[in-house]
Design a protein around this motif. Structure first.
Motif, PDB file in Angstrom:
ATOM      1  N   GLU A  58     -12.447 -13.219 -17.793  1.00 58.21           N
ATOM      2  CA  GLU A  58     -11.360 -13.806 -18.040  1.00 58.21           C
ATOM      3  C   GLU A  58     -10.143 -12.868 -18.420  1.00 58.21           C
ATOM      4  O   GLU A  58      -8.872 -13.513 -18.343  1.00 58.21           O
ATOM      5  CB  GLU A  58     -11.700 -14.308 -19.525  1.00 58.21           C
ATOM      6  CG  GLU A  58     -12.837 -15.611 -19.460  1.00 58.21           C
ATOM      7  CD  GLU A  58     -13.032 -16.200 -20.860  1.00 58.21           C
ATOM      8  OE1 GLU A  58     -12.432 -15.577 -21.798  1.00 58.21           O
ATOM      9  OE2 GLU A  58     -13.803 -17.021 -21.010  1.00 58.21           O
ATOM     10  N   LYS A  59     -10.453 -11.710 -18.470  1.00 58.92           N
ATOM     11  CA  LYS A  59      -9.184 -10.618 -18.624  1.00 58.92           C
ATOM     12  C   LYS A  59      -9.393  -9.337 -17.689  1.00 58.92           C
ATOM     13  O   LYS A  59     -10.474  -8.802 -17.767  1.00 58.92           O
ATOM     14  CB  LYS A  59      -8.995 -10.176 -20.102  1.00 58.92           C
ATOM     15  CG  LYS A  59      -8.214  -8.829 -20.345  1.00 58.92           C
ATOM     16  CD  LYS A  59      -8.278  -8.603 -21.800  1.00 58.92           C
ATOM     17  CE  LYS A  59      -7.495  -7.376 -22.164  1.00 58.92           C
ATOM     18  NZ  LYS A  59      -7.459  -6.893 -23.613  1.00 58.92           N
ATOM     19  N   PRO A 102     -12.922 -15.759 -10.365  1.00 58.42           N
ATOM     20  CA  PRO A 102     -13.032 -15.350 -11.450  1.00 58.42           C
ATOM     21  C   PRO A 102     -11.913 -16.381 -12.079  1.00 58.42           C
ATOM     22  O   PRO A 102     -10.969 -16.521 -11.984  1.00 58.42           O
ATOM     23  CB  PRO A 102     -12.838 -14.016 -11.472  1.00 58.42           C
ATOM     24  CG  PRO A 102     -12.134 -13.766 -10.248  1.00 58.42           C
ATOM     25  CD  PRO A 102     -12.627 -14.777  -9.333  1.00 58.42           C
ATOM     26  N   PRO A 103     -12.303 -16.952 -13.559  1.00 59.87           N
ATOM     27  CA  PRO A 103     -11.362 -17.777 -14.130  1.00 59.87           C
ATOM     28  C   PRO A 103     -10.418 -16.797 -15.060  1.00 59.87           C
ATOM     29  O   PRO A 103     -10.373 -16.840 -16.182  1.00 59.87           O
ATOM     30  CB  PRO A 103     -12.417 -18.352 -15.079  1.00 59.87           C
ATOM     31  CG  PRO A 103     -13.632 -17.541 -15.286  1.00 59.87           C
ATOM     32  CD  PRO A 103     -13.845 -16.962 -14.241  1.00 59.87           C
ATOM     33  N   ILE A 104      -9.841 -15.972 -14.450  1.00 56.00           N
ATOM     34  CA  ILE A 104      -8.904 -14.859 -15.084  1.00 56.00           C
ATOM     35  C   ILE A 104      -7.873 -15.446 -15.732  1.00 56.00           C
ATOM     36  O   ILE A 104      -7.178 -16.164 -15.267  1.00 56.00           O
ATOM     37  CB  ILE A 104      -8.522 -13.948 -14.306  1.00 56.00           C
ATOM     38  CG1 ILE A 104      -9.714 -12.971 -13.710  1.00 56.00           C
ATOM     39  CG2 ILE A 104      -7.533 -12.727 -14.897  1.00 56.00           C
ATOM     40  CD1 ILE A 104      -9.285 -11.967 -12.339  1.00 56.00           C
ATOM     41  N   ARG A 105      -7.644 -15.377 -17.179  1.00 57.37           N
ATOM     42  CA  ARG A 105      -6.464 -15.843 -17.967  1.00 57.37           C
ATOM     43  C   ARG A 105      -5.370 -14.749 -18.242  1.00 57.37           C
ATOM     44  O   ARG A 105      -4.259 -15.357 -18.165  1.00 57.37           O
ATOM     45  CB  ARG A 105      -6.956 -16.628 -19.194  1.00 57.37           C
ATOM     46  CG  ARG A 105      -7.721 -17.865 -18.969  1.00 57.37           C
ATOM     47  CD  ARG A 105      -8.454 -18.221 -20.326  1.00 57.37           C
ATOM     48  NE  ARG A 105      -7.343 -18.298 -21.424  1.00 57.37           N
ATOM     49  CZ  ARG A 105      -6.775 -19.655 -21.204  1.00 57.37           C
ATOM     50  NH1 ARG A 105      -7.046 -20.736 -20.321  1.00 57.37           N
ATOM     51  NH2 ARG A 105      -5.559 -19.794 -22.146  1.00 57.37           N
ATOM     52  N   ASP A 106      -5.961 -13.650 -18.298  1.00 52.71           N
ATOM     53  CA  ASP A 106      -4.972 -12.487 -18.583  1.00 52.71           C
ATOM     54  C   ASP A 106      -5.013 -11.568 -17.358  1.00 52.71           C
ATOM     55  O   ASP A 106      -6.023 -10.897 -17.407  1.00 52.71           O
ATOM     56  CB  ASP A 106      -5.146 -11.996 -19.986  1.00 52.71           C
ATOM     57  CG  ASP A 106      -4.349 -10.801 -20.436  1.00 52.71           C
ATOM     58  OD1 ASP A 106      -3.508 -10.477 -19.711  1.00 52.71           O
ATOM     59  OD2 ASP A 106      -4.711 -10.294 -21.551  1.00 52.71           O
ATOM     60  N   LEU A 107      -3.981 -11.320 -16.739  1.00 51.92           N
ATOM     61  CA  LEU A 107      -4.009 -10.119 -15.460  1.00 51.92           C
ATOM     62  C   LEU A 107      -2.708  -9.206 -15.812  1.00 51.92           C
ATOM     63  O   LEU A 107      -1.707  -9.598 -15.944  1.00 51.92           O
ATOM     64  CB  LEU A 107      -3.825 -10.928 -14.491  1.00 51.92           C
ATOM     65  CG  LEU A 107      -3.770 -10.151 -12.888  1.00 51.92           C
ATOM     66  CD1 LEU A 107      -5.092  -9.267 -12.901  1.00 51.92           C
ATOM     67  CD2 LEU A 107      -3.533 -10.939 -11.755  1.00 51.92           C
ATOM     68  N   ASP A 141      -1.244 -15.540 -18.733  1.00 49.32           N
ATOM     69  CA  ASP A 141      -0.502 -14.584 -18.815  1.00 49.32           C
ATOM     70  C   ASP A 141      -0.782 -13.284 -17.663  1.00 49.32           C
ATOM     71  O   ASP A 141      -1.855 -13.073 -17.203  1.00 49.32           O
ATOM     72  CB  ASP A 141      -1.146 -13.742 -20.083  1.00 49.32           C
ATOM     73  CG  ASP A 141      -0.719 -14.704 -21.399  1.00 49.32           C
ATOM     74  OD1 ASP A 141      -0.082 -15.252 -21.628  1.00 49.32           O
ATOM     75  OD2 ASP A 141      -1.961 -14.717 -21.890  1.00 49.32           O
ATOM     76  N   LEU A 142       0.512 -13.010 -17.122  1.00 53.07           N
ATOM     77  CA  LEU A 142       0.721 -12.014 -16.099  1.00 53.07           C
ATOM     78  C   LEU A 142       1.619 -11.208 -16.135  1.00 53.07           C
ATOM     79  O   LEU A 142       2.822 -11.415 -16.542  1.00 53.07           O
ATOM     80  CB  LEU A 142       1.039 -12.828 -14.651  1.00 53.07           C
ATOM     81  CG  LEU A 142       1.155 -12.142 -13.607  1.00 53.07           C
ATOM     82  CD1 LEU A 142       0.044 -11.096 -13.119  1.00 53.07           C
ATOM     83  CD2 LEU A 142       1.379 -12.816 -12.210  1.00 53.07           C
TER      84      LEU A 142
END
Length: 498
Positions: free
Chosen positions: A214-215, A242-247, A268-269
């Motif tokens: 996630e991050k 991948p279920p990335i929310r914060d990159l 968030d990017l």
């Protein structure tokens, strides 16, 4: 005769106490990271000109750096969990056999060859739990300056840097075998060789997909050489979504992750990357990086926060929709080249917070952004005008901007409640602040009529007091803060002198 009585805490209470201690450990570790970044930033700004040295000059800078800020070589705070293992056999057995206690791994290059055993032990004890990983391979002596003179050659890698690369590769391979258990992954490096080595390992096919990640924070810090992506190379986590929310991609090209795998989850990017000095031009190796960025952003339908600290030569993409973007920050050394086109082409109907920052001193042409904001906030010019709650103008130079344009912008921004001016531009902040004064017509032309919070740098106290008093009878109370104290002034002076 006094009797003695030994009271033994239950295992449940022991575990509860240690979990609380581990939370304090995490807070202490976060503080450590912030302190390290702050100390190093006082010596090196990733945007400034401090890298333009020959190597022997750079060595002198490093010596000065260690002499003044010797605390930057402090090791990360020691883990309470690891200390608790040595208290007694019972504690060792209890804590080592409780997988939920082993979910946060922090490894530093200072551990040397022992880092691999540290990783293996952690993975064994955590069993099948989801894990949070932080790898710090960020020795400041591995930072190298830009070659700016003919015949100046970079030195060979030191033995310490080479061995650190070997240890990093071993640790990464061990951890990557458990990528299906990664929930958060942070890597911070200062060596370009280590950075490419890590990115290559993260781009290998894996039998286990990174389906819980996630991050993802990849930080190649304090170097003018950024990690470019060459077309044809594998992307990060091939075969995974991948279920990335914060990159966070700091010093690393946005082309490394495959945009198709991030479209539905990323919230968030932040990107810090210089596409002007780190690409190979518009050839087949790196491609048109502005187009790649546009394609990447165009897939992020759920993005809410975007920070672009990038240098581009242009941004000629078609319309891009970011329907949920709430906060946008732009920091660049090449704002006139691309930022106006970006604001024109990217549709952000719910944007409420905007930060504009000129990254280098003496950068001209920033006034074009103000003109574009006037158009975007004009209800007669747009069916869906921009309605901001917060506007932050950092180091924005307006030497050639007519005061009527600025007054028009302030009047049209009827929803702004928070305004920040500065630091970095003394005369310009004076002009920006002066236009907040009411006009003779009063309320109909009141600049920023809903303004409640004003944070300013480098303006006279008398002007700030006048703004507060003269607006008081026409609008809601204004809380104004002058942040130009002696310490901040020194930081501003250092930034302008770089």
């Amino acid at each position: 005769m006094a009797s003695s009585y030994k009271f033994r805490l239950s295992d449940d209470i022991l575990l509860m106490i240690l979990r609380l201690a581990c939370k304090e450990d995490q807070a202490a570790f976060d503080d450590y990271l912030l302190k390290e970044v702050a100390i190093v930033d006082r010596r090196w700004d990733d945007w400034a000109e401090n890298f333009n040295y020959k190597h022997y000059e750079w060595k002198d800078r490093l010596d000065e750096y260690h002499l003044i800020d010797d605390k930057t070589d402090d090791s990360p705070p020691q883990s309470t969990l690891l200390q608790a293992l040595g208290v007694c056999k019972h504690w060792y057995s209890l804590f080592s056999k409780t997988p939920s206690m082993w979910t946060v791994l922090e490894i530093s290059f200072r551990e040397g060859a022992a880092a691999l055993e540290h990783a293996r032990t952690f993975l064994h004890r955590s069993e099948s739990c989801l894990i949070q990983i932080t790898i710090l391979w960020d020795d400041p002596t591995w930072i190298l300056p830009t070659i700016i003179r003919y015949g100046d050659e970079l030195p060979a890698m030191s033995r310490e840097e080479i061995m650190a690369g070997v240890h990093l590769g071993s640790v990464m391979e061990e951890l990557y075998a458990h990528v299906h258990r990664w929930r958060e992954f942070t890597l911070r490096t200062t060596s370009i060789a280590h950075t490419y080595q890590a990115l290559s390992l993260l781009s290998r096919p894996s039998i286990h997909p990174a389906h819980k990640l996630e991050k993802l924070h990849l930080q190649f810090v304090h170097s003018p050489r950024h990690a470019a992506y060459h077309i044809g190379e594998p992307s990060l986590f091939p075969g995974s979504a991948p279920p990335i929310r914060d990159l966070l991609l700091f010093g690393i090209s946005w082309a490394w992750p495959a945009s198709s795998t991030l479209s539905s989850n990323l919230v968030d990017l932040r990107i810090h990357y210089d596409a002007c000095d780190n690409s190979d031009g518009n050839n087949s190796r790196t491609g048109h990086e502005a187009e790649i960025l546009a394609q990447f952003l165009g897939t992020l339908v759920n993005l809410q926060t975007l920070v672009l600290e990038v240098d581009l030569k242009s941004f000629g993409a078609g319309a891009i929709k970011l329907p949920h973007l709430h906060s946008l920050a732009i920091k660049s050394c090449s704002i006139p080249s691309w930022a106006v086109k970006f604001l024109q082409n990217v549709k952000m109907p719910v944007l409420r917070n905007l930060t504009l920052c000129r990254a280098l001193r003496n950068l001209r042409g920033v006034e074009c952004l103000i003109h574009e904001l006037v158009k975007l906030t004009d209800p007669d010019n747009s069916a869906d005008p921009l309605e901001l709650n917060e506007l932050h103008l950092i180091n924005v130079e307006i030497d050639y901007l007519d005061s009527d344009v600025l007054r028009c912008l302030y009047t049209q921004m009827s929803t702004v409640e928070t305004l920040t001016l500065g630091p970095g531009t003394r005369g310009d902040n004076l002009a920006l602040a002066t236009e907040l004064l009411p006009t003779p017509r009063g309320l109909p032309d009141l600049p920023l009529p809903r303004l409640r919070s004003l944070v300013v740098f480098d303006i006279p106290e008398q002007l700030l007091r006048r703004i507060v008093l003269e607006r008081q009878s026409l609008a809601r109370p204004l809380e104004a803060v002058d942040r130009t104290d002696d310490q901040l002034q020194r930081l501003v002076d250092e930034a302008e002198g770089s």
